[in-house]
Design an enzyme around this catalytic site. Sequence first.
Site, PDB file in Angstrom:
ATOM      1  N   ARG A  58       0.866  -1.188   0.000  1.00 42.60           N
ATOM      2  CA  ARG A  58       0.000   0.000   0.000  1.00 42.60           C
ATOM      3  C   ARG A  58       0.889   1.219   0.000  1.00 42.60           C
ATOM      4  O   ARG A  58       1.768   1.362   0.848  1.00 42.60           O
ATOM      5  CB  ARG A  58      -0.985  -0.084   1.179  1.00 42.60           C
ATOM      6  CG  ARG A  58      -0.781   0.850   2.306  1.00 42.60           C
ATOM      7  CD  ARG A  58      -1.861   0.752   3.358  1.00 42.60           C
ATOM      8  NE  ARG A  58      -1.364   0.294   4.648  1.00 42.60           N
ATOM      9  CZ  ARG A  58      -0.520   0.956   5.413  1.00 42.60           C
ATOM     10  NH1 ARG A  58      -0.052   2.118   5.024  1.00 42.60           N
ATOM     11  NH2 ARG A  58      -0.137   0.465   6.565  1.00 42.60           N
ATOM     12  N   HIS A  73      -2.142   3.972   6.135  1.00 47.50           N
ATOM     13  CA  HIS A  73      -3.194   2.975   6.409  1.00 47.50           C
ATOM     14  C   HIS A  73      -4.587   3.569   6.182  1.00 47.50           C
ATOM     15  O   HIS A  73      -5.426   2.987   5.500  1.00 47.50           O
ATOM     16  CB  HIS A  73      -3.045   2.474   7.845  1.00 47.50           C
ATOM     17  CG  HIS A  73      -4.188   1.619   8.298  1.00 47.50           C
ATOM     18  ND1 HIS A  73      -4.402   0.354   7.804  1.00 47.50           N
ATOM     19  CD2 HIS A  73      -5.193   1.861   9.168  1.00 47.50           C
ATOM     20  CE1 HIS A  73      -5.493  -0.152   8.369  1.00 47.50           C
ATOM     21  NE2 HIS A  73      -5.986   0.749   9.193  1.00 47.50           N
ATOM     22  N   TYR A  84       6.465   4.563  11.006  1.00 54.53           N
ATOM     23  CA  TYR A  84       6.829   3.138  11.012  1.00 54.53           C
ATOM     24  C   TYR A  84       7.477   2.642   9.719  1.00 54.53           C
ATOM     25  O   TYR A  84       7.832   1.477   9.615  1.00 54.53           O
ATOM     26  CB  TYR A  84       5.613   2.262  11.366  1.00 54.53           C
ATOM     27  CG  TYR A  84       4.414   2.451  10.460  1.00 54.53           C
ATOM     28  CD1 TYR A  84       4.287   1.728   9.277  1.00 54.53           C
ATOM     29  CD2 TYR A  84       3.390   3.336  10.795  1.00 54.53           C
ATOM     30  CE1 TYR A  84       3.192   1.891   8.447  1.00 54.53           C
ATOM     31  CE2 TYR A  84       2.282   3.510   9.974  1.00 54.53           C
ATOM     32  CZ  TYR A  84       2.187   2.783   8.808  1.00 54.53           C
ATOM     33  OH  TYR A  84       1.093   2.947   7.991  1.00 54.53           O
TER      34      TYR A  84
HETATM   35  C1  LIG Z   1     -11.300  -7.622  14.721  1.00 50.44           C
HETATM   36  C2  LIG Z   1     -10.531  -6.349  14.512  1.00 50.44           C
HETATM   37  N1  LIG Z   1      -9.434  -6.102  15.251  1.00 50.44           N
HETATM   38  C3  LIG Z   1      -8.734  -4.955  15.064  1.00 50.44           C
HETATM   39  C4  LIG Z   1      -9.148  -4.025  14.162  1.00 50.44           C
HETATM   40  C5  LIG Z   1      -8.370  -2.737  13.970  1.00 50.44           C
HETATM   41  N2  LIG Z   1      -7.716  -2.749  12.672  1.00 50.44           N
HETATM   42  C6  LIG Z   1      -8.243  -2.103  11.614  1.00 50.44           C
HETATM   43  S1  LIG Z   1      -7.353  -2.305  10.230  1.00 50.44           S
HETATM   44  C7  LIG Z   1      -6.200  -3.222  11.034  1.00 50.44           C
HETATM   45  C8  LIG Z   1      -5.015  -3.782  10.263  1.00 50.44           C
HETATM   46  C9  LIG Z   1      -5.412  -4.771   9.235  1.00 50.44           C
HETATM   47  O1  LIG Z   1      -4.343  -5.108   8.417  1.00 50.44           O
HETATM   48  P1  LIG Z   1      -4.522  -6.027   7.161  1.00 50.44           P
HETATM   49  O2  LIG Z   1      -5.447  -7.144   7.442  1.00 50.44           O
HETATM   50  O3  LIG Z   1      -3.172  -6.370   6.677  1.00 50.44           O
HETATM   51  O4  LIG Z   1      -5.279  -5.117   6.098  1.00 50.44           O
HETATM   52  P2  LIG Z   1      -4.805  -3.737   5.437  1.00 50.44           P
HETATM   53  O5  LIG Z   1      -5.334  -2.643   6.325  1.00 50.44           O
HETATM   54  O6  LIG Z   1      -3.335  -3.746   5.351  1.00 50.44           O
HETATM   55  O7  LIG Z   1      -5.472  -3.711   4.118  1.00 50.44           O
HETATM   56  C10 LIG Z   1      -6.521  -3.370  12.366  1.00 50.44           C
HETATM   57  C11 LIG Z   1      -5.724  -4.100  13.346  1.00 50.44           C
HETATM   58  C12 LIG Z   1     -10.325  -4.318  13.424  1.00 50.44           C
HETATM   59  N3  LIG Z   1     -10.783  -3.499  12.489  1.00 50.44           N
HETATM   60  N4  LIG Z   1     -10.986  -5.488  13.602  1.00 50.44           N
END
Ligand SMILES: Cc1ncc(C[n+]2csc(CCOP(=O)(O)OP(=O)(O)O)c2C)c(N)n1
Length: 371
Positions: free
Chosen positions: A265, A269, A278
Amino acid sequence: MGRVDVARGSEGIGLDTAVWREVGSAGALGEPEAHPAGLSFDRLRHLYRLMAVGRRIDHQAITLTRQGFLGVYSSSLGQEACQVGPVLALEERDWLFPTYRDMVAVFARGVDPVEILALYEGRRHNGYDPMRHRVAPLSVPLATHAPHAVGLAMAARQRGDPVVALVLLGDGATSEGDAHEAFNMAGVYAAPCVFLVQNNQYAISVPLRLQTHASAIALRAAGYGIHGIQVDGNDAVSVHVATRAALARARAGDGPSLVEALTYRLEAHTTADDQTRYRSAEEVEHWRERDPLPRLATRLREAGVIDSGFSAEVAAEAEALAARMRSALQAAPPPAPLSMFDHVYASAPDLLRRQRAELAAILEAERESGR
Ligand SMILES: Cc1ncc(C[n+]2csc(CCOP(=O)(O)OP(=O)(O)O)c2C)c(N)n1
Ligand SMILES: [Mg+2]
C-alpha cells in the site's frame, strides 16, 4: 520491508502469460510457473480502465476526507491490480466479500462509488444493496466476513447453485481466529470459496514479520488441506488469471483456494494514520517503482493494446466520475439521526428499542424548543 520478493510476475514474458507459484503436496511453494492468460485486447483495456478510474476515485475519496465530507478513508493506492484483477474474474452470479480497503474492488463490481462511500461518510451502515450487486457490506472488523462467505458458499452448493464466493482480506486479518475458522471450514466442506489475501506487508504499523513467522501466507493452505497460490499482486494480468483459475477450481467442486497476492500500500493505512512513524520514504519509493498501474500501462502501450487516445478517454471518464462524487457528497443532507437504528437487527432487541425511543424524545424536544 517484508521478506518477500514480489518482482516476479509475467513482466518480460508477454501479456498472454500469467505467472504464479503453487503450494505443492509437500507443503512447499513451487517455482513460478507460466500459464496462458487468454485475455482479449478488449479485456485488457477493461482491466486497465477500471484500475485507472479506480485510482482517480480513490484519490478523490482522500481529498473529500481532507475536506470533511468523509470521516475517514482507507486508500488502496498501489493495490489496484489486486482490487480489479480478481473481481473481473467473477461471474455475475458470484459473490464478493470486501473489506474497508476495497472501494476500488467494489467499484470494479459495478457499484456506484457514491454508494460505497456512505460507510466512510458515517451516514449509513452500508450505502449499496448487497443483494442487487452480490457484494457483501465492506467489512471493518477483520476477517469476520470470511466465515459469512463460507456459509454463503456452502448454502449455494446445497441448493445446487453454481456460485463462488470471493473473499478479500489483508495479511493482518489472516492472524484472526475468524480467518482460521473460515479456511478450515471451507476446506472440510470443500466450500466454493476463494480467499484472496492482499499481502500489502502491513497491518497498520505492524509489518508482516511480526504477524507470522512463516515465509509466506500462501503456505498456510497446506495446513488446511486447501489449494495455495502465491502471485505477484502488482501484476494485474497474473493476479486476474490466478484468481480466475482458483474460481474455476471452486466452481468445479475442487474446493477452496488461498491466493496470496504480494503487493504494497503506497498510501498511509487510513487518512488518520502517519506512516512516517513506522516506515521509511525509501521503502515507499522502492515500491512506487513497482506501481501496478504504470506497469500495466507501459506493457499495454508497447503491445499496441492502448494508445494516447484511449488513455485520454479513460482520464476524462475518471474526471467525470470524480466530479460526480464531489457534487453528490458535498450536497448530501445530514442523515436523519434515528436512521442509525435501521438495518441493525431484523427485529430490534428491547434495549435498542428503548434507546431509539429516548433519542426520538430528545429530538422532538429539540424541535419543539426550536433548537
Ligand atoms: C477484529 C478487529 N481487530 C482490530 C481491528 C483494527 N484494525 C483495523 S485495520 C487493522 C489492520 C489490518 O491489516 P490487514 O489485514 O493487513 O489489512 P490492510 O489494512 O493492510 O489492508 C486493524 C488491526 C479491526 N478493524 N478489527
Ligand atoms: Mg495489510
